[in-house]
Design an enzyme around this catalytic site. Structure first.
Site, PDB file in Angstrom:
ATOM      1  N   GLU A  18      33.564  13.924  18.276  1.00  0.00           N
ATOM      2  CA  GLU A  18      34.581  13.361  17.375  1.00  0.00           C
ATOM      3  C   GLU A  18      34.140  13.573  15.923  1.00  0.00           C
ATOM      4  O   GLU A  18      33.080  13.082  15.513  1.00  0.00           O
ATOM      5  CB  GLU A  18      34.790  11.869  17.687  1.00  0.00           C
ATOM      6  CG  GLU A  18      36.050  11.347  17.043  1.00  0.00           C
ATOM      7  CD  GLU A  18      36.384   9.904  17.449  1.00  0.00           C
ATOM      8  OE1 GLU A  18      35.961   9.470  18.534  1.00  0.00           O
ATOM      9  OE2 GLU A  18      37.066   9.233  16.659  1.00  0.00           O
ATOM     10  N   LYS A  66      36.014   0.094  20.591  1.00  0.00           N
ATOM     11  CA  LYS A  66      35.942   1.560  20.778  1.00  0.00           C
ATOM     12  C   LYS A  66      35.212   2.168  19.577  1.00  0.00           C
ATOM     13  O   LYS A  66      34.376   3.058  19.724  1.00  0.00           O
ATOM     14  CB  LYS A  66      37.352   2.138  20.927  1.00  0.00           C
ATOM     15  CG  LYS A  66      37.387   3.590  21.424  1.00  0.00           C
ATOM     16  CD  LYS A  66      37.167   4.621  20.349  1.00  0.00           C
ATOM     17  CE  LYS A  66      37.179   6.033  20.917  1.00  0.00           C
ATOM     18  NZ  LYS A  66      36.981   7.060  19.884  1.00  0.00           N
ATOM     19  N   ASP A 114      21.921   6.458  30.200  1.00  0.00           N
ATOM     20  CA  ASP A 114      23.133   6.380  31.005  1.00  0.00           C
ATOM     21  C   ASP A 114      24.199   5.640  30.207  1.00  0.00           C
ATOM     22  O   ASP A 114      24.243   4.412  30.186  1.00  0.00           O
ATOM     23  CB  ASP A 114      22.798   5.646  32.316  1.00  0.00           C
ATOM     24  CG  ASP A 114      23.984   5.561  33.259  1.00  0.00           C
ATOM     25  OD1 ASP A 114      25.132   5.691  32.788  1.00  0.00           O
ATOM     26  OD2 ASP A 114      23.759   5.355  34.460  1.00  0.00           O
ATOM     27  N   HIS A 125      39.716  10.614   8.624  1.00  0.00           N
ATOM     28  CA  HIS A 125      39.747  11.251   9.941  1.00  0.00           C
ATOM     29  C   HIS A 125      40.334  12.642   9.848  1.00  0.00           C
ATOM     30  O   HIS A 125      39.789  13.593  10.373  1.00  0.00           O
ATOM     31  CB  HIS A 125      40.640  10.430  10.879  1.00  0.00           C
ATOM     32  CG  HIS A 125      39.857   9.533  11.777  1.00  0.00           C
ATOM     33  ND1 HIS A 125      39.992   9.542  13.131  1.00  0.00           N
ATOM     34  CD2 HIS A 125      38.935   8.600  11.507  1.00  0.00           C
ATOM     35  CE1 HIS A 125      39.185   8.653  13.664  1.00  0.00           C
ATOM     36  NE2 HIS A 125      38.527   8.060  12.688  1.00  0.00           N
TER      37      HIS A 125
HETATM   38  P1  NDP Z   1      13.769   6.095  37.565  1.00  0.00           P
HETATM   39  O1  NDP Z   1      14.245   6.074  38.982  1.00  0.00           O
HETATM   40  O2  NDP Z   1      13.509   7.418  36.951  1.00  0.00           O
HETATM   41  O3  NDP Z   1      12.513   5.119  37.461  1.00  0.00           O
HETATM   42  C1  NDP Z   1      11.800   4.949  36.287  1.00  0.00           C
HETATM   43  C2  NDP Z   1      10.593   5.884  36.283  1.00  0.00           C
HETATM   44  O4  NDP Z   1       9.891   5.753  35.061  1.00  0.00           O
HETATM   45  C3  NDP Z   1       9.650   5.544  37.413  1.00  0.00           C
HETATM   46  O5  NDP Z   1       9.235   6.750  38.007  1.00  0.00           O
HETATM   47  C4  NDP Z   1       8.473   4.905  36.679  1.00  0.00           C
HETATM   48  O6  NDP Z   1       7.252   5.191  37.308  1.00  0.00           O
HETATM   49  C5  NDP Z   1       8.514   5.628  35.347  1.00  0.00           C
HETATM   50  N1  NDP Z   1       7.843   4.928  34.259  1.00  0.00           N
HETATM   51  C6  NDP Z   1       6.851   5.470  33.497  1.00  0.00           C
HETATM   52  N2  NDP Z   1       6.439   4.613  32.552  1.00  0.00           N
HETATM   53  C7  NDP Z   1       7.191   3.501  32.704  1.00  0.00           C
HETATM   54  C8  NDP Z   1       7.228   2.266  31.967  1.00  0.00           C
HETATM   55  N3  NDP Z   1       6.433   2.022  30.939  1.00  0.00           N
HETATM   56  N4  NDP Z   1       8.129   1.337  32.357  1.00  0.00           N
HETATM   57  C9  NDP Z   1       8.969   1.577  33.391  1.00  0.00           C
HETATM   58  N5  NDP Z   1       8.959   2.721  34.125  1.00  0.00           N
HETATM   59  C10 NDP Z   1       8.081   3.691  33.789  1.00  0.00           C
HETATM   60  O7  NDP Z   1      14.835   5.394  36.621  1.00  0.00           O
HETATM   61  P2  NDP Z   1      15.439   3.966  36.652  1.00  0.00           P
HETATM   62  O8  NDP Z   1      14.977   3.139  37.780  1.00  0.00           O
HETATM   63  O9  NDP Z   1      15.263   3.448  35.275  1.00  0.00           O
HETATM   64  O10 NDP Z   1      16.966   4.286  36.911  1.00  0.00           O
HETATM   65  C11 NDP Z   1      17.743   4.904  35.917  1.00  0.00           C
HETATM   66  C12 NDP Z   1      18.606   5.980  36.531  1.00  0.00           C
HETATM   67  O11 NDP Z   1      19.410   5.413  37.572  1.00  0.00           O
HETATM   68  C13 NDP Z   1      19.554   6.562  35.536  1.00  0.00           C
HETATM   69  O12 NDP Z   1      19.541   7.961  35.708  1.00  0.00           O
HETATM   70  C14 NDP Z   1      20.908   5.986  35.954  1.00  0.00           C
HETATM   71  O13 NDP Z   1      21.937   6.882  35.607  1.00  0.00           O
HETATM   72  C15 NDP Z   1      20.769   5.851  37.428  1.00  0.00           C
HETATM   73  N6  NDP Z   1      21.591   4.885  38.156  1.00  0.00           N
HETATM   74  C16 NDP Z   1      22.427   3.977  37.527  1.00  0.00           C
HETATM   75  C17 NDP Z   1      23.187   3.087  38.266  1.00  0.00           C
HETATM   76  C18 NDP Z   1      24.035   2.078  37.561  1.00  0.00           C
HETATM   77  O14 NDP Z   1      23.956   1.943  36.359  1.00  0.00           O
HETATM   78  N7  NDP Z   1      24.883   1.321  38.260  1.00  0.00           N
HETATM   79  C19 NDP Z   1      23.136   3.086  39.741  1.00  0.00           C
HETATM   80  C20 NDP Z   1      22.172   4.022  40.280  1.00  0.00           C
HETATM   81  C21 NDP Z   1      21.456   4.905  39.514  1.00  0.00           C
HETATM   82  P3  NDP Z   1       6.796   4.425  38.656  1.00  0.00           P
HETATM   83  O15 NDP Z   1       7.633   4.979  39.752  1.00  0.00           O
HETATM   84  O16 NDP Z   1       5.374   4.770  38.765  1.00  0.00           O
HETATM   85  O17 NDP Z   1       7.055   2.963  38.424  1.00  0.00           O
END
Ligand code: NDP
Length: 423
Positions: free
Chosen positions: A79, A259, A275, A374
């Site tokens: 936009e 918005k 996300d 705009h």
């Molecule tokens: P991930 O599944 O990628 O998990 C977070 C990763 O970051 C883990 O591997 C974790 O390691 C690592 N990590 C490294 N450093 C840190 C830290 N300091 N703190 C926290 N984690 C750390 O992502 P999320 O669980 O955050 O999920 C987000 C994703 O899920 C997005 O892509 C989203 O689009 C999607 N999603 C969204 C939904 C919704 O909004 N309704 C539903 C389902 C999916 P370790 O494994 O060692 O802990």
């Protein structure tokens, strides 16, 4: 009849070829898909049935002074007016001393919903009594989160209907958004409860109403900084305060008010690999939490009418790790540009952007209107849509400005005349 069977099993090149073979795209169109595919190997790993990368323009918003620190803020948006408005709003706030922010936490709610409940009060009591055990089970399902200082913190039980009960677990997701982590933790708890509770689990999943991840940004603007060519700063400030009240009263206005805020919020969220659908759904669910849909920001004059005070509160379940953040090089670069290294900092920036964006929109709306600015910016897009090459835009733009025209037909005819004169 098209046949794209096993499309997902094909390589990227085979997929493009299949589209050609099925006469869905031309060879020329294949070239467009290939040119846009900036990293096909990565794209193929990221999503199913990868074709290409859809490119959006990225720019920098300037003038952000947040808690005494200066930030350059990458924004991704198609936009035309968004980054200009963001920098304009931020510049007024910068002159006024900048933004002050407060982030209240970074907890995500996860829900385990029981159906066919016969005694909801009894189930509620049972679950509440097991708080310690349930938190332990949740944390054992993702121990690395607890090691980093996060993990399940507390729970609550809500009776939603005579037969539906929701067990909500609040989980500190540290630097990640946490959707996947929370979902795995919930499933572990749901499996455990399935063995001892007669009411079946209907579903278990995070809630996107992230009202335990609130970020607030505020600012105080001397009214003289709001002056417009035809309107004194005092009047602009008074009108902004009324427009803000209007957005609290009228959902039709509130939707547009919000918005404008999300124009900036989403643009930063995308640049930072977050996300943005989750952020959007959180923002709108939060906006209607009182029972009627309201503006997410408020503006009011101070007691002697000399300062316009602005405040925004947004649920921001944002992340600097997880999802696709670490695998997209541009996101890494954007984090570096903005000099952010924590989810809290990102939430502070996004809340500030939302407030600046809102200020710029309200200031224009209550003075000259938003169309003038705009259309000035939209004009370039109109000229390109008329078929101009990027290097032709400046010439046509100048002619249209002289003619005070902004429509596509004029752009097309000027372009046709230009091409005729060149032959
Ligand atoms: P991930 O599944 O990628 O998990 C977070 C990763 O970051 C883990 O591997 C974790 O390691 C690592 N990590 C490294 N450093 C840190 C830290 N300091 N703190 C926290 N984690 C750390 O992502 P999320 O669980 O955050 O999920 C987000 C994703 O899920 C997005 O892509 C989203 O689009 C999607 N999603 C969204 C939904 C919704 O909004 N309704 C539903 C389902 C999916 P370790 O494994 O060692 O802990």
């Amino acid at each position: 009849m098209t046949n794209l069977s096993k499309f997902y099993q094909k390589t990227w090149q085979q997929r493009l070829q299949a589209l050609i073979d099925q006469k869905i795209i031309s060879d020329q169109q294949r070239k467009i898909l290939q040119c846009s595919a900036s990293d096909p190997e990565l794209g193929d790993q990221q999503i199913e049935n990868y074709l290409t990368h859809y490119n959006l323009p990225e720019g920098l918003a300037l003038h952000y002074l947040i808690n005494g620190k200066r930030y350059l803020i990458p924004m991704v948006t198609e936009e035309p007016s968004v980054i200009a408005a963001s920098s304009h709003g931020a510049a007024i706030i910068e002159k006024s001393g900048g933004f002050t922010t407060k982030v209240s936490g970074h907890l995500l709610w996860g829900q385990i919903v029981f159906e066919k409940v016969s005694q909801p009060e009894k189930l509620k009591k049972n679950l509440e009594e097991q708080q310690e055990k349930l938190i332990l089970i949740a944390n054992q399902a993702h121990p690395s989160l607890q090691k980093r200082g996060g993990g399940a913190r507390h729970l609550r039980v809500r009776i939603l209907a005579a037969d539906l009960v929701s067990l909500d677990l609040a989980i500190d997701t540290q630097e990640a958004m946490g959707a996947n982590m929370v979902n795995s933790m919930l499933e572990a708890v749901a499996n455990y409860l399935g063995t001892q509770i007669s009411a079946p689990v209907l579903l278990s999943v995070l809630s996107n109403l992230a009202d335990e991840s609130l970020a607030q940004a505020s600012c105080r603007i001397p009214v003289e900084f709001l002056t417009r060519p035809q309107l004194a700063g005092q009047q602009v400030a008074e009108k902004i305060a009324v427009a803000s009240r209007l957005a609290q009263l009228d959902p039709y206005r509130a939707a547009t008010h919000n918005k404008g805020i999300m124009n900036g919020v989403d643009a930063v969220a995308i640049a930072m690999g977050n996300d943005w659908r989750a952020i959007e759904s959180a923002a709108h669910a939060f906006a209607v939490k009182s029972g009627s849909y309201r503006g997410l920001s408020q503006w009011q004059l101070n007691s002697d009418n000399s300062i316009l005070e602005g405040k925004i509160t947004l649920p921001l379940p944002v992340a600097v790790v997880g999802g696709s953040i670490k695998i997209v090089p541009l996101v890494q670069l954007n984090q570096q540009l903005a000099k952010i290294n924590s989810a809290t900092q990102l939430a502070e920036i996004i809340a500030s952007v939302g407030l600046a964006q809102n200020l710029a929109a309200l200031q224009a709306l209550v003075s000259e209107g938003i169309q003038q600015g705009h259309m000035r910016l939209q004009l370039r897009a109109t000229i390109l849509a008329a078929g101009a090459q990027p290097n032709e835009v400046a010439t046509i733009l100048k002619q249209m400005q002289q003619m005070k025209k902004t429509d596509l037909t004029t752009a097309q005819s000027l372009l046709a005349k230009k091409h005729e004169s060149e032959h």
